[in-house]
Design a protein around this motif. Sequence first.
Motif, PDB file in Angstrom:
ATOM      1  N   PHE A   1      15.287  -6.020  65.171  1.00  0.00           N
ATOM      2  CA  PHE A   1      14.748  -7.563  65.540  1.00  0.00           C
ATOM      3  C   PHE A   1      15.918  -8.248  66.248  1.00  0.00           C
ATOM      4  O   PHE A   1      15.450  -9.021  67.059  1.00  0.00           O
ATOM      5  N   ARG A   2      17.084  -7.869  66.029  1.00  0.00           N
ATOM      6  CA  ARG A   2      18.186  -8.495  66.937  1.00  0.00           C
ATOM      7  C   ARG A   2      18.360  -7.964  68.144  1.00  0.00           C
ATOM      8  O   ARG A   2      19.410  -8.504  69.011  1.00  0.00           O
ATOM      9  N   ARG A   3      17.528  -7.151  68.641  1.00  0.00           N
ATOM     10  CA  ARG A   3      17.780  -6.551  69.877  1.00  0.00           C
ATOM     11  C   ARG A   3      16.841  -7.501  71.157  1.00  0.00           C
ATOM     12  O   ARG A   3      16.311  -8.470  70.642  1.00  0.00           O
ATOM     13  N   ASP A   4      17.280  -6.995  72.188  1.00  0.00           N
ATOM     14  CA  ASP A   4      16.852  -8.133  73.162  1.00  0.00           C
ATOM     15  C   ASP A   4      15.246  -8.170  73.613  1.00  0.00           C
ATOM     16  O   ASP A   4      14.689  -9.111  73.640  1.00  0.00           O
TER      17      ASP A   4
ATOM     18  N   LEU B   1      20.089 -11.751  82.739  1.00  0.00           N
ATOM     19  CA  LEU B   1      20.566 -10.659  83.661  1.00  0.00           C
ATOM     20  C   LEU B   1      19.821  -9.235  83.285  1.00  0.00           C
ATOM     21  O   LEU B   1      19.182  -8.705  84.169  1.00  0.00           O
ATOM     22  N   ARG B   2      19.789  -9.101  82.007  1.00  0.00           N
ATOM     23  CA  ARG B   2      19.409  -7.815  81.574  1.00  0.00           C
ATOM     24  C   ARG B   2      17.828  -7.633  81.936  1.00  0.00           C
ATOM     25  O   ARG B   2      17.079  -6.783  82.220  1.00  0.00           O
ATOM     26  N   ALA B   3      17.295  -8.829  81.487  1.00  0.00           N
ATOM     27  CA  ALA B   3      15.689  -8.688  81.786  1.00  0.00           C
ATOM     28  C   ALA B   3      15.126  -8.898  83.180  1.00  0.00           C
ATOM     29  O   ALA B   3      14.342  -7.899  83.503  1.00  0.00           O
ATOM     30  N   ILE B   4      16.129  -9.062  84.267  1.00  0.00           N
ATOM     31  CA  ILE B   4      15.764  -9.042  85.584  1.00  0.00           C
ATOM     32  C   ILE B   4      16.099  -7.584  85.941  1.00  0.00           C
ATOM     33  O   ILE B   4      15.365  -7.117  86.698  1.00  0.00           O
ATOM     34  N   ARG B   5      17.138  -7.023  85.340  1.00  0.00           N
ATOM     35  CA  ARG B   5      17.573  -5.753  85.498  1.00  0.00           C
ATOM     36  C   ARG B   5      16.546  -4.676  85.357  1.00  0.00           C
ATOM     37  O   ARG B   5      16.121  -3.911  86.140  1.00  0.00           O
ATOM     38  N   PHE B   6      15.920  -4.892  83.943  1.00  0.00           N
ATOM     39  CA  PHE B   6      14.995  -3.827  83.594  1.00  0.00           C
ATOM     40  C   PHE B   6      13.554  -4.236  84.217  1.00  0.00           C
ATOM     41  O   PHE B   6      13.023  -3.140  84.535  1.00  0.00           O
TER      42      PHE B   6
ATOM     43  N   GLN C   1      21.161   7.750  79.848  1.00  0.00           N
ATOM     44  CA  GLN C   1      22.455   8.211  79.743  1.00  0.00           C
ATOM     45  C   GLN C   1      23.064   8.146  78.312  1.00  0.00           C
ATOM     46  O   GLN C   1      23.683   9.161  77.958  1.00  0.00           O
ATOM     47  N   ASP C   2      22.970   6.954  77.855  1.00  0.00           N
ATOM     48  CA  ASP C   2      23.704   6.887  76.462  1.00  0.00           C
ATOM     49  C   ASP C   2      22.893   7.023  75.466  1.00  0.00           C
ATOM     50  O   ASP C   2      21.801   6.783  75.337  1.00  0.00           O
ATOM     51  N   LEU C   3      23.330   7.601  74.235  1.00  0.00           N
ATOM     52  CA  LEU C   3      22.841   7.718  72.936  1.00  0.00           C
ATOM     53  C   LEU C   3      23.099   6.862  71.782  1.00  0.00           C
ATOM     54  O   LEU C   3      24.387   6.577  71.746  1.00  0.00           O
ATOM     55  N   ASP C   4      22.309   6.065  71.433  1.00  0.00           N
ATOM     56  CA  ASP C   4      22.835   5.071  70.313  1.00  0.00           C
ATOM     57  C   ASP C   4      21.984   5.462  69.030  1.00  0.00           C
ATOM     58  O   ASP C   4      20.788   5.626  68.940  1.00  0.00           O
ATOM     59  N   PHE C   5      22.739   5.525  67.801  1.00  0.00           N
ATOM     60  CA  PHE C   5      22.234   5.894  66.499  1.00  0.00           C
ATOM     61  C   PHE C   5      22.415   4.812  65.691  1.00  0.00           C
ATOM     62  O   PHE C   5      23.361   4.098  65.849  1.00  0.00           O
TER      63      PHE C   5
ATOM     64  N   ASP D   1      20.870 -16.826  71.941  1.00  0.00           N
ATOM     65  CA  ASP D   1      21.841 -15.758  71.161  1.00  0.00           C
ATOM     66  C   ASP D   1      22.734 -15.302  72.084  1.00  0.00           C
ATOM     67  O   ASP D   1      23.885 -14.841  72.051  1.00  0.00           O
ATOM     68  N   ASP D   2      22.308 -14.586  73.287  1.00  0.00           N
ATOM     69  CA  ASP D   2      22.992 -14.018  74.248  1.00  0.00           C
ATOM     70  C   ASP D   2      22.422 -14.035  75.684  1.00  0.00           C
ATOM     71  O   ASP D   2      21.457 -13.300  76.130  1.00  0.00           O
ATOM     72  N   PRO D   3      23.222 -15.002  76.512  1.00  0.00           N
ATOM     73  CA  PRO D   3      22.721 -15.069  77.828  1.00  0.00           C
ATOM     74  C   PRO D   3      22.929 -14.062  78.759  1.00  0.00           C
ATOM     75  O   PRO D   3      22.193 -14.111  79.709  1.00  0.00           O
ATOM     76  N   THR D   4      23.418 -12.859  78.268  1.00  0.00           N
ATOM     77  CA  THR D   4      23.516 -11.791  79.251  1.00  0.00           C
ATOM     78  C   THR D   4      22.161 -11.209  79.313  1.00  0.00           C
ATOM     79  O   THR D   4      21.787 -10.222  80.404  1.00  0.00           O
ATOM     80  N   ARG D   5      21.344 -11.624  78.537  1.00  0.00           N
ATOM     81  CA  ARG D   5      19.980 -10.881  78.351  1.00  0.00           C
ATOM     82  C   ARG D   5      19.076 -11.586  79.601  1.00  0.00           C
ATOM     83  O   ARG D   5      18.301 -10.905  80.007  1.00  0.00           O
TER      84      ARG D   5
ATOM     85  N   ILE E   1      10.807  -3.499  74.363  1.00  0.00           N
ATOM     86  CA  ILE E   1      10.772  -2.209  74.957  1.00  0.00           C
ATOM     87  C   ILE E   1      12.175  -1.604  74.594  1.00  0.00           C
ATOM     88  O   ILE E   1      12.117  -0.040  74.579  1.00  0.00           O
ATOM     89  N   ASN E   2      12.906  -2.231  74.163  1.00  0.00           N
ATOM     90  CA  ASN E   2      14.279  -1.542  73.346  1.00  0.00           C
ATOM     91  C   ASN E   2      14.284  -1.748  72.113  1.00  0.00           C
ATOM     92  O   ASN E   2      15.567  -1.368  71.640  1.00  0.00           O
ATOM     93  N   SER E   3      13.475  -2.143  71.324  1.00  0.00           N
ATOM     94  CA  SER E   3      13.470  -2.141  70.090  1.00  0.00           C
ATOM     95  C   SER E   3      12.760  -1.170  69.043  1.00  0.00           C
ATOM     96  O   SER E   3      12.504  -1.429  68.116  1.00  0.00           O
TER      97      SER E   3
ATOM     98  N   VAL F   1      17.888   4.951  68.628  1.00  0.00           N
ATOM     99  CA  VAL F   1      17.374   3.631  69.053  1.00  0.00           C
ATOM    100  C   VAL F   1      17.522   3.101  70.126  1.00  0.00           C
ATOM    101  O   VAL F   1      18.185   3.833  71.146  1.00  0.00           O
ATOM    102  N   GLY F   2      16.763   2.144  70.738  1.00  0.00           N
ATOM    103  CA  GLY F   2      17.055   1.272  72.050  1.00  0.00           C
ATOM    104  C   GLY F   2      16.711   2.407  73.249  1.00  0.00           C
ATOM    105  O   GLY F   2      15.696   2.775  73.454  1.00  0.00           O
ATOM    106  N   GLY F   3      17.582   2.026  74.383  1.00  0.00           N
ATOM    107  CA  GLY F   3      17.534   2.477  75.651  1.00  0.00           C
ATOM    108  C   GLY F   3      16.970   4.002  75.716  1.00  0.00           C
ATOM    109  O   GLY F   3      15.987   4.511  76.639  1.00  0.00           O
ATOM    110  N   PHE F   4      17.445   4.871  74.592  1.00  0.00           N
ATOM    111  CA  PHE F   4      16.966   6.177  74.787  1.00  0.00           C
ATOM    112  C   PHE F   4      15.756   6.456  74.487  1.00  0.00           C
ATOM    113  O   PHE F   4      14.841   7.298  75.030  1.00  0.00           O
ATOM    114  N   VAL F   5      15.098   5.785  73.539  1.00  0.00           N
ATOM    115  CA  VAL F   5      13.744   5.773  73.118  1.00  0.00           C
ATOM    116  C   VAL F   5      12.656   5.365  74.323  1.00  0.00           C
ATOM    117  O   VAL F   5      11.750   6.000  74.611  1.00  0.00           O
ATOM    118  N   ARG F   6      13.386   4.139  75.056  1.00  0.00           N
ATOM    119  CA  ARG F   6      12.627   3.449  76.032  1.00  0.00           C
ATOM    120  C   ARG F   6      12.335   4.730  77.037  1.00  0.00           C
ATOM    121  O   ARG F   6      11.237   4.960  77.566  1.00  0.00           O
ATOM    122  N   ASP F   7      13.577   5.250  77.654  1.00  0.00           N
ATOM    123  CA  ASP F   7      13.589   5.854  78.333  1.00  0.00           C
ATOM    124  C   ASP F   7      12.841   7.553  78.315  1.00  0.00           C
ATOM    125  O   ASP F   7      12.220   7.907  79.198  1.00  0.00           O
TER     126      ASP F   7
END
Length: 410
Positions: free
Chosen positions: A128-131, A180-185, A54-58, A174-178, A134-136, A40-46
Amino acid sequence: SIAMRQDILDLIERLPKEVQNLLEAVSETAEEEECSVYIVGGFVRDLLLSVPTQDLDFVVEGSGGQFAQALMRRIPDGKLTQHIKFGTAQIIFPDGSHLDIASTRWEHYSFPGALPQVEESCLRDDLFRRDFTINSMAICLNTERFGELVDYYGGKQDLQQRKIRFLHNISFIDDPTRMLRAIRFAERYHFDFAKETLDALHTAIETGVLSKLSVERFTEEVLLIFREVNYLAMGQILVESGLFKAWFGKELAWNFNLDDAENSKDWSINMRWLVSVSQMESAEIGTLLERVILNRSLRDETIAYVQLRESLMERLTISEMDRLLNKAPKEVVIVLARDERFKVRILECLEAGQRINMSLDGKALLQMGLKQGPEIGEILDRVRMAWLEGRISTSEEEQGMARQWVNTQR
Ligand code: CTP
């Protein structure tokens, strides 16, 4: 669709062999454990963007911990860490890379910015709880369904249309780090924000959502940005959006607008950081340091930078300057040498330093009849100074000068 599945199989076949083997091991483990498993997540997007990841999330529909233990039998060189409370496990490889395994779950955030609480639930909720959309996305790895894309929230379409879109409009709360993540992606992939997402980002900044974020997590996200190739563009957005102003309590003189942006690609994180704070006054850097928790090396270099810059504003002799430049971290000197106020003097001093051709050392002084003691160091310092100031320029002159001083000491 079947065509889509074939596309994904083709993309997987182009991945490095180690990654393919790992997916294979996960697939076999799923059969053994009789449960569904997804990457799931970044791996699928990339993968869909054909960029390296880099990272693998299962995600396992079932017990992540038990699955991780079973998987370990196929990955003998991995090291397993389990976080029972969060239903997650991590396997770390000898080269430092890692894979994460989670159980499908629903995270309730008890207060904004807090760590997630966990309950079992199904894949749809997990995604659904993801940011962002494209990461979902997920790809099923069970043998029968290997390569099947699971895309409940329109991730593939947003990838194609190059959009950063959150899944629900309290995502940033829910998560204000998102934020910064939004800008990063967005800047990493040169994507735009979907309108609602951009509006929500601005609303979140204005309503002070950031104040719910810990200094540690904020710093972590900011430093992730400094690792990115496009960190300058990201930095500019952090400034222009008012996000940095909201966090630091005032406008700081960030420097993300470089004439030689090309060079910054090869800079270390510390170098990038020092350049980006180099237009702030000392007091501003003080304010900055109160609102981030830097690692030791970055903090020490930032402080060394401020101190050396203040010293350079004073009138210094070339030997005082030589001593300070030698003591400071190399990156601090390089960044200060970019400053028009100091450039010429620093380069002169470094060049003078390079012309020094000292053959004299402590042993030579002892042979000239000097006794062991602090005088040896003092004379060596004075000879170095004479070289720097151009009072001597050959070994003969150096010898002569040393002899003279030795004689006055005796
Ligand atoms: N995630 C999230 N909200 C966060 C952090 C992560 O929803 N604040 C989810 C996203 O689905 C993300 C996944 O967790 O894809 C993994 O997070 P992470 O490893 O931080 O991000 P990646 O998407 O892998 O991005 P990167 O390429 O920067 O590692």
